[in-house]
Design a protein around this motif. Structure first.
Motif, PDB file in Angstrom:
ATOM      1  N   CYS A  82     -99.548  12.261 -73.776  1.00 13.01           N
ATOM      2  CA  CYS A  82    -100.855  12.151 -74.456  1.00 13.01           C
ATOM      3  C   CYS A  82    -101.115  10.749 -74.999  1.00 13.01           C
ATOM      4  O   CYS A  82    -101.888  10.577 -75.950  1.00 13.01           O
ATOM      5  N   SER A  83    -100.496   9.713 -74.397  1.00 15.74           N
ATOM      6  CA  SER A  83    -100.729   8.342 -74.861  1.00 15.74           C
ATOM      7  C   SER A  83    -102.140   7.852 -74.543  1.00 15.74           C
ATOM      8  O   SER A  83    -102.558   6.804 -75.028  1.00 15.74           O
ATOM      9  N   PRO A 117     -96.348  11.394 -82.109  1.00 14.28           N
ATOM     10  CA  PRO A 117     -95.302  11.855 -81.187  1.00 14.28           C
ATOM     11  C   PRO A 117     -94.083  12.351 -81.960  1.00 14.28           C
ATOM     12  O   PRO A 117     -93.757  11.844 -83.027  1.00 14.28           O
ATOM     13  N   ASP A 118     -93.403  13.334 -81.408  1.00  9.08           N
ATOM     14  CA  ASP A 118     -92.193  13.872 -82.020  1.00  9.08           C
ATOM     15  C   ASP A 118     -91.079  13.833 -80.983  1.00  9.08           C
ATOM     16  O   ASP A 118     -91.165  14.501 -79.952  1.00  9.08           O
ATOM     17  N   TYR A 119     -90.039  13.037 -81.253  1.00  8.24           N
ATOM     18  CA  TYR A 119     -88.939  12.901 -80.303  1.00  8.24           C
ATOM     19  C   TYR A 119     -87.859  13.965 -80.509  1.00  8.24           C
ATOM     20  O   TYR A 119     -86.847  13.950 -79.818  1.00  8.24           O
ATOM     21  N   GLY A 135     -97.750   6.234 -82.156  1.00  7.75           N
ATOM     22  CA  GLY A 135     -96.509   6.084 -81.417  1.00  7.75           C
ATOM     23  C   GLY A 135     -95.913   4.698 -81.577  1.00  7.75           C
ATOM     24  O   GLY A 135     -94.692   4.537 -81.756  1.00  7.75           O
ATOM     25  N   TYR A 157     -96.622   2.595 -76.876  1.00  6.25           N
ATOM     26  CA  TYR A 157     -96.267   3.990 -76.628  1.00  6.25           C
ATOM     27  C   TYR A 157     -96.981   4.497 -75.383  1.00  6.25           C
ATOM     28  O   TYR A 157     -98.212   4.423 -75.279  1.00  6.25           O
ATOM     29  N   GLY A 207     -95.821   7.607 -73.859  1.00 10.30           N
ATOM     30  CA  GLY A 207     -95.318   8.963 -73.657  1.00 10.30           C
ATOM     31  C   GLY A 207     -96.442   9.967 -73.513  1.00 10.30           C
ATOM     32  O   GLY A 207     -97.597   9.606 -73.254  1.00 10.30           O
ATOM     33  N   ARG A 252    -102.935   8.698 -81.042  1.00  7.51           N
ATOM     34  CA  ARG A 252    -101.543   9.043 -80.721  1.00  7.51           C
ATOM     35  C   ARG A 252    -100.779   7.796 -80.236  1.00  7.51           C
ATOM     36  O   ARG A 252     -99.619   7.606 -80.580  1.00  7.51           O
ATOM     37  N   ARG A 253    -101.450   6.960 -79.445  1.00 11.15           N
ATOM     38  CA  ARG A 253    -100.829   5.710 -78.985  1.00 11.15           C
ATOM     39  C   ARG A 253    -100.550   4.786 -80.167  1.00 11.15           C
ATOM     40  O   ARG A 253     -99.484   4.176 -80.270  1.00 11.15           O
TER      41      ARG A 253
END
Length: 245
Positions: free
Chosen positions: A77-78, A54-56, A87, A73, A75, A83-84
């Motif tokens: 695509c979690s 993830p990119d905030y 995250g 996480y 957000g 990715r989770r």
């Protein structure tokens, strides 16, 4: 999330580390020494990991601190396991960096830095979800081409990463000022900004690391949750409560 109300990544990477250092300081075990916390480039943008991480985009606010500590996480695509997982790790490292930045402000008589070895494999590669685990094992040179790791050889990458800690912890006077976040620079062009290259201070790369008040609030939350954790400790466990070591 574990039974203590925090994510596993937060406990392992941040809360336990913070409790240890706070306890040692309060017990007078380290008064003018050096502290080096294991940081990570994932705490800011890593464009070479776009999609996996993830990119905030530099946006991490006060109300995100509690979420990062207590929730996995969730957000965009979690639903994707890697990715989770990434995250959770990112959130733990953001909060950890902010805490140790504040700790450096609280203890100006000490030299406190955070250092990332870069993506060198190890437990990161062994415990990562698909496709990172498989790619690190089978195609390490692909990660080198993306500026994510130091060399095609994992052993060489590990040696280079370990040298970063030696450089940060040795030398008189210290090579970098206290509070520095020593990690990889913007290497290989912006499009391949990853976790490789000579160490530079990464604080300017994410606005939330330059916000001293926000970092202080992160430390308050870290210590609140550390206290809750010690209060939940089972009989016979070694506990460390703020003020008592």
């Amino acid at each position: 999330v574990s039974g203590n109300g925090m994510t596993d990544a937060m406990v392992i990477n941040t809360i336990g580390n913070a409790m240890l250092v706070d306890g040692l300081i309060l017990a007078g075990k380290i008064q003018q020494g050096r502290v080096c916390w294991v940081g990570s480039e994932v705490s800011r943008s890593v464009l070479a990991f776009t999609g996996l991480l993830p990119d905030y985009c530099g946006d991490f606010q006060e109300n995100d601190i509690e979420w990062a500590i207590t929730e996995n996480y969730n957000g965009p695509c979690s639903c994707c396991p890697i990715r989770r997982q990434m995250g959770d790790y990112k959130n733990a490292k953001i909060v950890g960096h902010m805490h140790f930045l504040n700790l450096a402000k609280e203890n100006p008589h000490m030299h406190i830095t955070s250092v990332s070895p870069g993506a060198v494999g190890g437990s990161f590669a062994g415990g990562a979800h698909c496709p990172v685990k498989q790619l690190m094992a089978c195609c390490p040179c692909m990660f080198r081409c993306l500026c994510v790791t130091h060399a095609c050889s994992p052993s060489v990458s590990t040696r280079i990463g370990a040298q970063r800690y030696v450089d940060a912890m040795t030398g008189e006077p210290p090579k970098w000022p206290t509070g520095s976040m020593l990690m990889s620079p913007k290497t290989g062009g912006l499009c391949l900004w990853g976790a490789w290259g000579q160490m530079v201070d990464n604080r300017p790369f994410a606005p939330y690391f330059l916000d001293e008040e926000l970092c202080k609030k992160a430390s308050i939350k870290v210590r609140e949750w550390a206290t809750k954790w010690t209060q939940q400790a089972a009989p016979g466990q070694v506990t460390m409560i703020r003020g008592v070591a």
